[in-house]
Design an enzyme around this catalytic site. Structure first.
Site, PDB file in Angstrom:
ATOM      1  N   CYS A  22      -6.274 -50.134  -6.313  1.00 13.71           N
ATOM      2  CA  CYS A  22      -5.314 -51.106  -5.832  1.00 13.71           C
ATOM      3  C   CYS A  22      -5.628 -51.484  -4.393  1.00 13.71           C
ATOM      4  O   CYS A  22      -6.567 -50.983  -3.798  1.00 13.71           O
ATOM      5  CB  CYS A  22      -3.910 -50.531  -5.870  1.00 13.71           C
ATOM      6  SG  CYS A  22      -3.441 -49.901  -7.480  1.00 13.71           S
ATOM      7  N   GLY A  48      -7.000 -55.785  -7.268  1.00 10.48           N
ATOM      8  CA  GLY A  48      -5.954 -55.616  -8.266  1.00 10.48           C
ATOM      9  C   GLY A  48      -5.337 -56.939  -8.613  1.00 10.48           C
ATOM     10  O   GLY A  48      -4.868 -57.654  -7.728  1.00 10.48           O
ATOM     11  N   ASN A 124      -2.857 -46.699  -2.922  1.00 19.46           N
ATOM     12  CA  ASN A 124      -4.130 -46.977  -3.582  1.00 19.46           C
ATOM     13  C   ASN A 124      -4.816 -45.642  -3.830  1.00 19.46           C
ATOM     14  O   ASN A 124      -5.031 -44.883  -2.895  1.00 19.46           O
ATOM     15  CB  ASN A 124      -4.991 -47.866  -2.676  1.00 19.46           C
ATOM     16  CG  ASN A 124      -6.444 -47.945  -3.117  1.00 19.46           C
ATOM     17  OD1 ASN A 124      -7.330 -48.078  -2.290  1.00 19.46           O
ATOM     18  ND2 ASN A 124      -6.711 -47.851  -4.396  1.00 19.46           N
ATOM     19  N   GLY A 125      -5.166 -45.392  -5.071  1.00 17.88           N
ATOM     20  CA  GLY A 125      -5.869 -44.147  -5.390  1.00 17.88           C
ATOM     21  C   GLY A 125      -5.270 -43.483  -6.605  1.00 17.88           C
ATOM     22  O   GLY A 125      -4.552 -44.115  -7.376  1.00 17.88           O
ATOM     23  N   TYR A 264     -19.560 -51.850  -5.678  1.00 19.78           N
ATOM     24  CA  TYR A 264     -18.864 -52.870  -6.457  1.00 19.78           C
ATOM     25  C   TYR A 264     -17.497 -53.261  -5.921  1.00 19.78           C
ATOM     26  O   TYR A 264     -17.164 -54.447  -5.871  1.00 19.78           O
ATOM     27  CB  TYR A 264     -18.677 -52.379  -7.902  1.00 19.78           C
ATOM     28  CG  TYR A 264     -17.787 -53.285  -8.722  1.00 19.78           C
ATOM     29  CD1 TYR A 264     -18.278 -54.455  -9.272  1.00 19.78           C
ATOM     30  CD2 TYR A 264     -16.430 -52.988  -8.922  1.00 19.78           C
ATOM     31  CE1 TYR A 264     -17.452 -55.306 -10.003  1.00 19.78           C
ATOM     32  CE2 TYR A 264     -15.606 -53.826  -9.650  1.00 19.78           C
ATOM     33  CZ  TYR A 264     -16.122 -54.981 -10.191  1.00 19.78           C
ATOM     34  OH  TYR A 264     -15.313 -55.817 -10.895  1.00 19.78           O
TER      35      TYR A 264
HETATM   36  P1  AMP Z   1     -19.630 -53.358 -18.656  1.00 26.58           P
HETATM   37  O1  AMP Z   1     -19.639 -54.746 -19.137  1.00 26.58           O
HETATM   38  O2  AMP Z   1     -18.552 -52.524 -19.303  1.00 26.58           O
HETATM   39  O3  AMP Z   1     -20.941 -52.669 -18.668  1.00 26.58           O
HETATM   40  O4  AMP Z   1     -19.178 -53.422 -17.131  1.00 26.58           O
HETATM   41  C1  AMP Z   1     -20.102 -53.739 -16.153  1.00 26.58           C
HETATM   42  C2  AMP Z   1     -19.601 -54.872 -15.319  1.00 26.58           C
HETATM   43  O5  AMP Z   1     -18.278 -54.631 -14.879  1.00 26.58           O
HETATM   44  C3  AMP Z   1     -20.492 -55.015 -14.102  1.00 26.58           C
HETATM   45  O6  AMP Z   1     -20.968 -56.334 -14.104  1.00 26.58           O
HETATM   46  C4  AMP Z   1     -19.603 -54.727 -12.925  1.00 26.58           C
HETATM   47  O7  AMP Z   1     -19.693 -55.776 -12.004  1.00 26.58           O
HETATM   48  C5  AMP Z   1     -18.199 -54.599 -13.470  1.00 26.58           C
HETATM   49  N1  AMP Z   1     -17.555 -53.324 -13.117  1.00 26.58           N
HETATM   50  C6  AMP Z   1     -18.121 -52.133 -12.934  1.00 26.58           C
HETATM   51  N2  AMP Z   1     -17.188 -51.198 -12.652  1.00 26.58           N
HETATM   52  C7  AMP Z   1     -16.007 -51.803 -12.663  1.00 26.58           C
HETATM   53  C8  AMP Z   1     -14.661 -51.382 -12.436  1.00 26.58           C
HETATM   54  N3  AMP Z   1     -14.366 -50.130 -12.157  1.00 26.58           N
HETATM   55  N4  AMP Z   1     -13.697 -52.307 -12.524  1.00 26.58           N
HETATM   56  C9  AMP Z   1     -13.983 -53.564 -12.816  1.00 26.58           C
HETATM   57  N5  AMP Z   1     -15.213 -54.026 -13.053  1.00 26.58           N
HETATM   58  C10 AMP Z   1     -16.225 -53.170 -12.975  1.00 26.58           C
END
Ligand code: AMP
Length: 485
Positions: A22, A48, A124-125, A264
Site C-alpha cells: 500500500c 495500490g 503499508n506492509g 518493481y
Molecule cells: P506474471 O504475469 O504473473 O508473470 O507477472 C509478472 C508481471 O507482473 C511483470 O511484468 C511485473 O511487472 C508484474 N509484477 C511482478 N510482481 C508484481 C506484484 N507484486 N504486484 C503487481 N505486479 C507485479
C-alpha cells in the site's frame, strides 16, 4: 527478530496469505492538508489501486472519507467532499489487497476513539504475527471491525496503560512483528513509524513550514515539497507544531530494505535510501546484459516496468532500443485483478505489439520479473504474431520462488512458475527462444554492493532466496486462508 535461512513452510497448503502493499501519506500544519494528501496519494497510486482513504483534523473535528477505486475517483476538485475534508493535518492511504475482502470496512485510514482521544492510522506492509495477536485480543474481549492486520495495532494501543499516545504506540509495536510503515494522526500530532528492519519505505519531507510523511519521494515532487530524509528503521517521528521529534522503538540493527521496491514496486522517479529507483533499474539491466548477452537486432522493454532495465541492457550491450510494445495506460497493473481470467485478458488489454518495428527481427524482451508467467507467455506470443524472428526473454530479477510475507503481493508457491519449474521448463512454457534471469549476486552488484552478504544480506530478498529476515508465523499463514490467490 529471528532469522530463518531456509523456507519455513514447505507445505504449500499453508502458503496462502493476506497480502497488502500500500501507500501511506501524511501532512501536519498546512491549511491545505487535505489537498496535499489527495495529490500525494495520486502520485502513489501505483502502490495500490483497490481503495483509498483520508482522515483529516481541522482543529476541532476529525473527518474521514474512504472509497473503493482510484484516488481521482474519490478525491477530486469536483468532489463536494473535499471541502468537508478541509483540515490542517491529514493522513491518507492507498490500498492494494489480494483478498475478496474489498470491503469499505477494510479501507484505511482507520479512525477510532480511544481513551486519549481520536486516533487515526494507516499502514503499508504486513504484520507477520497479526493472527496470533488478533486471536489473543479477541479471546480477551476485543471486538474487531475489519479483517485487516492493522486493526490489531489499534487494539494494542487502546489497551496500553501508558499515558502518552506515542508511548502507547511504542508499547503496541513492541508486540508486533512484521514489516510496516505507519502514519498515525491524533489531534495535535502526526506520527510516523518504520519497522525495525526498515523493510518498507517511509520518507520525511517538508513544504513551507509543514512536514510530510510519504511512502515515496514522487509524492513530494507532485506538491513541490522537498525531501528531508528517510525515516530510519525502528524510528518513530512525532510531528507537531514544534517540528519533528525522533524516538526509537527498537535497537539499531542492519536494515533489510525490500529489494523488490527497486525492481518493481516503487515509481522510477522516486529516490529511496538515497538511491534512484530509475538508476537502480538501469544498472540491473546493464548487469543482466553482462551476464546473459545474446546477439539480436533490438532490445524491447515490456512497458512500463521493464523500461529502465531494458534501457540499461541496451546501453550495455550496444543493441538498439525500441518501443516494440505499446502500453494502454487506462488499464491497471496486471496483478491487481481478482481472478486468473481477468488477469489474462487484461494483459491483452494492456499491451499491443508495434509490428512495424518488430517484424523480421531477432528481439530481446526485457521485463522486471516473472511471477506466474502470465505476462511473459502472452507477450512472447504477441511478438511472434507481430513477425519477430526470435524472442529472447531477459528478466531483471532472479526467479521469484517464495511468497512475500511483508507486504508485496506474491502468490503462494504453487502459483509461482519459477518455484515449480526449471529454467528450461519456464522457457518452454512461455515459448521463448531463450530465457535468462539476473543472478542474485548480479542483482547485488547492480545495487552497488560488492556481493550479497550471506550472513546478513543488505536487503530483504526472501522472494528470491527464501532468507526471511522476520519469522513468518505459522498462525499468520494458516489463519489467513481467506486469500484466493
Ligand atoms: P506474471 O504475469 O504473473 O508473470 O507477472 C509478472 C508481471 O507482473 C511483470 O511484468 C511485473 O511487472 C508484474 N509484477 C511482478 N510482481 C508484481 C506484484 N507484486 N504486484 C503487481 N505486479 C507485479
Amino acid at each position: 527478530m529471528s532469522k530463518i535461512s531456509t523456507h519455513p513452510f514447505e507445505d504449500d497448503t499453508l502458503d496462502d496469505k493476506l497480502s497488502e502493499e500500500c501507500a501511506v501519506f501524511g501532512v501536519f500544519g498546512s491549511s491545505e492538508a487535505h489537498l496535499l494528501t489527495a495529490l500525494g496519494l495520486h502520485a502513489l497510486q501505483h502502490r495500490g489501486q483497490e481503495a483509498t482513504g483520508m482522515v483529516t483534523f481541522d482543529g476541532n473535528q476529525f473527518h474521514a472519507k474512504r472509497g473503493l477505486g482510484h484516488v481521482s475517483e474519490n478525491f477530486n476538485a469536483s468532489s463536494m467532499q473535499m471541502d468537508e475534508l478541509a483540515g490542517h493535518a491529514a493522513i491518507g492511504h492507498n490500498r492494494y489487497s489480494t483478498t475478496g475482502q474489498s470491503e469499505i470496512r477494510n479501507i484505511q485510514p482507520f479512525l477510532t476513539e480511544l481513551a486519549f482521544g481520536e486516533f487515526a492510522i494507516a499502514h503499508n506492509g504486513n504484520l507477520t504475527n497479526a493472527e496470533r495477536v488478533r486471536r489473543s485480543l479477541v479471546d480477551t474481549g476485543s471486538l474487531f471491525q475489519s479483517t485487516t492486520d492493522t486493526e490489531a495495532i489499534i487494539h494494542l494501543v487502546a489497551r496500553s496503560r501508558r499515558s502518552k499516545p506515542e508511548e502507547r504506540i511504542k508499547e503496541a509495536l513492541l508486540q508486533i512483528e512484521g514489516a510496516y510503515a505507519l502514519v498515525a494522526l491524533i489531534d495535535d500530532m502526526l506520527i510516523g513509524v518504520r519497522d525495525p528492519l526498515g523493510v518498507r519505505p517511509l520518507i520525511l519531507g517538508k513544504i513551507n513550514h509543514s512536514y510530510l510523511l510519504t511512502s515515496e519521494t514522487c509524492a513530494l515532487d507532485i506538491i513541490g515539497a522537498s525531501y528531508i530524509r528517510d525515516i530510519d528503521p525502528g524510528e518513530m517521528v512525532l510531528i507537531d507544531q514544534n517540528g519533528v521529534t525522533s524516538l526509537r522503538i527498537s535497537e539499531i540493527v542492519k536494515s533489510r530494505f525490500c529489494i523488490f521496491e527497486y525492481i518493481y514496486f516503487s515509481r522510477p522517479d522516486s529516490v529511496i535510501e538515497k538511491k534512484s529507483v530509475y538508476n537502480a533499474r538501469k544498472m540491473i539491466g546493464a548487469e543482466l546484459a553482462r551476464e546473459s548477452d545474446i546477439s539480436a537486432d533490438l532490445v524491447i522493454p515490456v512497458p512500463d516496468s521493464g523500461v529502465p532495465a531494458a534501457l540499461g541492457y541496451a546501453q550495455q550491450s550496444g543493441i538498439k532500443f525500441e518501443f516494440g510494445i505499446i502500453r494502454n495506460h487506462y488499464v491497471g497493473r496486471t496483478f491487481i485483478q481478482p481472478s486468473q481470467d481477468a488477469r489474462s485478458s487484461s494483459v491483452m488489454m494492456k499491451h499491443n505489439a508495434n509490428s512495424e518495428i518488430i517484424s523480421g527481427k531477432d528481439i530481446i524482451l526485457v521485463d522486471d520479473s516473472i511471477v506466474r508467467g502470465t505476462t511473459s507467455r502472452k507477450i512472447v506470443k504477441m511478438m511472434r504474431e507481430a513477425g519477430a524472428k526470435s524472442v529472447h526473454m531477459r528478466i531483471a530479477s532472479p526467479p521469484t520462488i517464495n511468497p512475500c510475507f511483508y507486504g508485496v503481493d506474491t502468490p503462494n508457491k504453487a502459483n509461482l512458475i519459477a518455484a515449480q519449474h526449471s529454467l528450461e521448463e519456464i522457457r518452454d512454457e512461455i515459448e521463448a527462444d531463450s530465457l535468462a534471469f539476473i543472478s542474485i549476486d548480479g542483482l547485488y552488484r547492480a545495487m552497488g554492493e560488492h556481493s550479497r552478504d550471506k550472513d546478513t544480506p543488505q536487503y530483504c530478498d526472501a522472494c528470491f532466496t527464501g532468507d526471511y529476515p522476520i519469522a513468518p508465523s505459522r498462525n499468520f499463514i494458516s489463519g489467513s486462508k481467506n486469500n484466493d490467490r
